[in-house]
Write a protein that holds these residues in place. Sequence first.
Motif, PDB file in Angstrom:
ATOM      1  N   SER A  61      17.322  -2.009   4.331  1.00 29.01           N
ATOM      2  CA  SER A  61      16.069  -1.496   3.779  1.00 29.01           C
ATOM      3  C   SER A  61      15.392  -2.469   2.842  1.00 29.01           C
ATOM      4  CB  SER A  61      16.327  -0.172   3.039  1.00 29.01           C
ATOM      5  OG  SER A  61      16.857   0.819   3.898  1.00 29.01           O
ATOM      6  N   PHE A  62      16.162  -3.116   1.965  1.00 27.35           N
ATOM      7  CA  PHE A  62      15.563  -3.831   0.848  1.00 27.35           C
ATOM      8  C   PHE A  62      15.938  -5.305   0.712  1.00 27.35           C
ATOM      9  CE2 PHE A  62      15.523   0.652  -0.543  1.00 27.35           C
ATOM     10  CZ  PHE A  62      14.162   0.796  -0.754  1.00 27.35           C
ATOM     11  N   ILE A  63      16.833  -5.816   1.542  1.00 27.51           N
ATOM     12  CA  ILE A  63      17.230  -7.217   1.422  1.00 27.51           C
ATOM     13  C   ILE A  63      16.802  -7.988   2.674  1.00 27.51           C
ATOM     14  CG2 ILE A  63      19.161  -8.818   1.161  1.00 27.51           C
ATOM     15  CD1 ILE A  63      20.658  -6.656  -0.326  1.00 27.51           C
ATOM     16  N   GLY A  64      16.007  -9.019   2.484  1.00 26.40           N
ATOM     17  CA  GLY A  64      15.533  -9.803   3.615  1.00 26.40           C
ATOM     18  C   GLY A  64      14.384  -9.125   4.331  1.00 26.40           C
ATOM     19  N   PHE A  99      18.770   2.722  13.131  1.00 29.28           N
ATOM     20  CA  PHE A  99      17.656   2.253  13.952  1.00 29.28           C
ATOM     21  C   PHE A  99      16.309   2.885  13.611  1.00 29.28           C
ATOM     22  CE2 PHE A  99      21.376   1.360  16.640  1.00 29.28           C
ATOM     23  CZ  PHE A  99      21.156   0.016  16.891  1.00 29.28           C
ATOM     24  N   ILE A 100      16.307   3.973  12.838  1.00 29.69           N
ATOM     25  CA  ILE A 100      15.043   4.628  12.511  1.00 29.69           C
ATOM     26  C   ILE A 100      14.812   4.703  11.004  1.00 29.69           C
ATOM     27  CG2 ILE A 100      13.695   6.759  12.691  1.00 29.69           C
ATOM     28  CD1 ILE A 100      15.039   7.317  15.352  1.00 29.69           C
ATOM     29  N   TYR A 101      15.747   5.299  10.267  1.00 35.82           N
ATOM     30  CA  TYR A 101      15.491   5.542   8.849  1.00 35.82           C
ATOM     31  C   TYR A 101      15.386   4.253   8.038  1.00 35.82           C
ATOM     32  CZ  TYR A 101      15.673   7.345   4.128  1.00 35.82           C
ATOM     33  OH  TYR A 101      15.369   7.614   2.819  1.00 35.82           O
ATOM     34  N   ASN A 150       9.283  11.679   9.655  1.00 34.24           N
ATOM     35  CA  ASN A 150      10.476  11.178  10.330  1.00 34.24           C
ATOM     36  C   ASN A 150      11.419  12.322  10.709  1.00 34.24           C
ATOM     37  OD1 ASN A 150      12.721   9.750  11.196  1.00 34.24           O
ATOM     38  ND2 ASN A 150      13.084   8.718   9.260  1.00 34.24           N
ATOM     39  N   ALA A 151      11.820  13.122   9.715  1.00 30.93           N
ATOM     40  CA  ALA A 151      12.745  14.228   9.981  1.00 30.93           C
ATOM     41  C   ALA A 151      12.107  15.277  10.890  1.00 30.93           C
ATOM     42  CB  ALA A 151      13.187  14.864   8.666  1.00 30.93           C
TER      43      ALA A 151
END
Length: 415
Positions: free
Chosen positions: A62-65, A135-137, A167-168
């Motif tokens: 989510s947050f790195i790269g 793959f989604i969240y 999403n949900a």
Amino acid sequence: MDKANTVFLIISSVLVLFMTPGLAFFYAGLGSKKNVVNTLTSVFIMCGLAVLLWVVFGYSMSFIGDFSGIVGGLQGFLLHGVKLTALTATKIPTSIYLIFQMMFAVITPALFVGAVVGRLRFKFLLAFTTLWSIFIYYPLVHMVWANGFLAKLGVIDFAGGTVVHINAGITALVLAYALGQRDSFRKNLQEKHYNLSWALLGTTVLWIGWYGFNAGSALGVDQIAVQAFLTTTVATASSMMAWTLIEMSLKGKVSLSGICNGTLCGLVGITPATGYVTVAGSFWIGLVAAAASYFFVNKIKQRIGLDDALDAFGCHGVCGIIGSIMTGLFASKAVNPSIASNGLFYGGGFKLFGLQLFGTFFTIVFVSVLNFVIIRVLKLFMKMRVDSAEEKAGLDQGEHGEVADESISAVTITE
């Protein structure tokens, strides 16, 4: 380190975690008696599964790269190399921001459980949730809240309209269609709610926890957090009363289940907009969200053959879409100077509204397509739906037919 902001985020994280058992009571109370334990188990298991997945893959992805603006990388696999003491922009440690986001990763998959209670196998749920998270969240978190392409375009989502609720909700929609209808749905039979006291308790817990969800997303003790607290309250009250008045007008009576659903619609609808809109904006978002959800649940769902058992799409999907789009109408730089332009109704023209339309549409398509792929792949290796006899008896039945009130044998039948 800003101690006030850090304490605020710790409390907010606890409140968001509190929402998941609250959701378990909400769904179990509205569901049928024969699936109570299975419903509680299916929701609460997310607290364990999602936490581990977040630590191993989630935070890093989510947050790195950044990979093409779609997803992060695995450089922080199992939090390897993550500087947990580093401070964020609001002077809180990275560790507490990681925990706060972890709680969102817990509650989001729990939401779509409401669409499939009573007919989805437990092993399939665990496997699906694992792949769905990866793959989604996590990619959606990256695209909207990190350095992803939606964020760069200017799509805004204060606390989870696209990432969490659309999403949900869309996931619930796809799962419900993939599973097919229950016999009771085909025969238009109304299953009795197990315990409306539980549903009210769950609604109350969710409302309280939502302040951590929305106000906490300001990531600090400031006017934006206060505004989010206020708009969350007003939208929720507006939505509750709108649903109540519509129900009274069309049915001549009011139901506690309807009041609970109306309350939840307001909480969902205001989530993407809560730190961006005025009190007047929150009022209208709550009203429109309740009206849209009511007519979908009561007029449209049966006609399109959607067996969404506890209206996970009817509430979270519909109201998430409404809230995300209406953010483009009511967002105001006077409320939150961080946004690039005002919404349509505050003189900003079509720009932000168009971006919100695009972000909403992209999320729907992205989630729908990948969910179909994940389900198709998993069905090659395991059964998705319980047998008809198990479904008829209920998933709280043990091997000898006893109701599993004091055990989790409700799960073993679906393995």
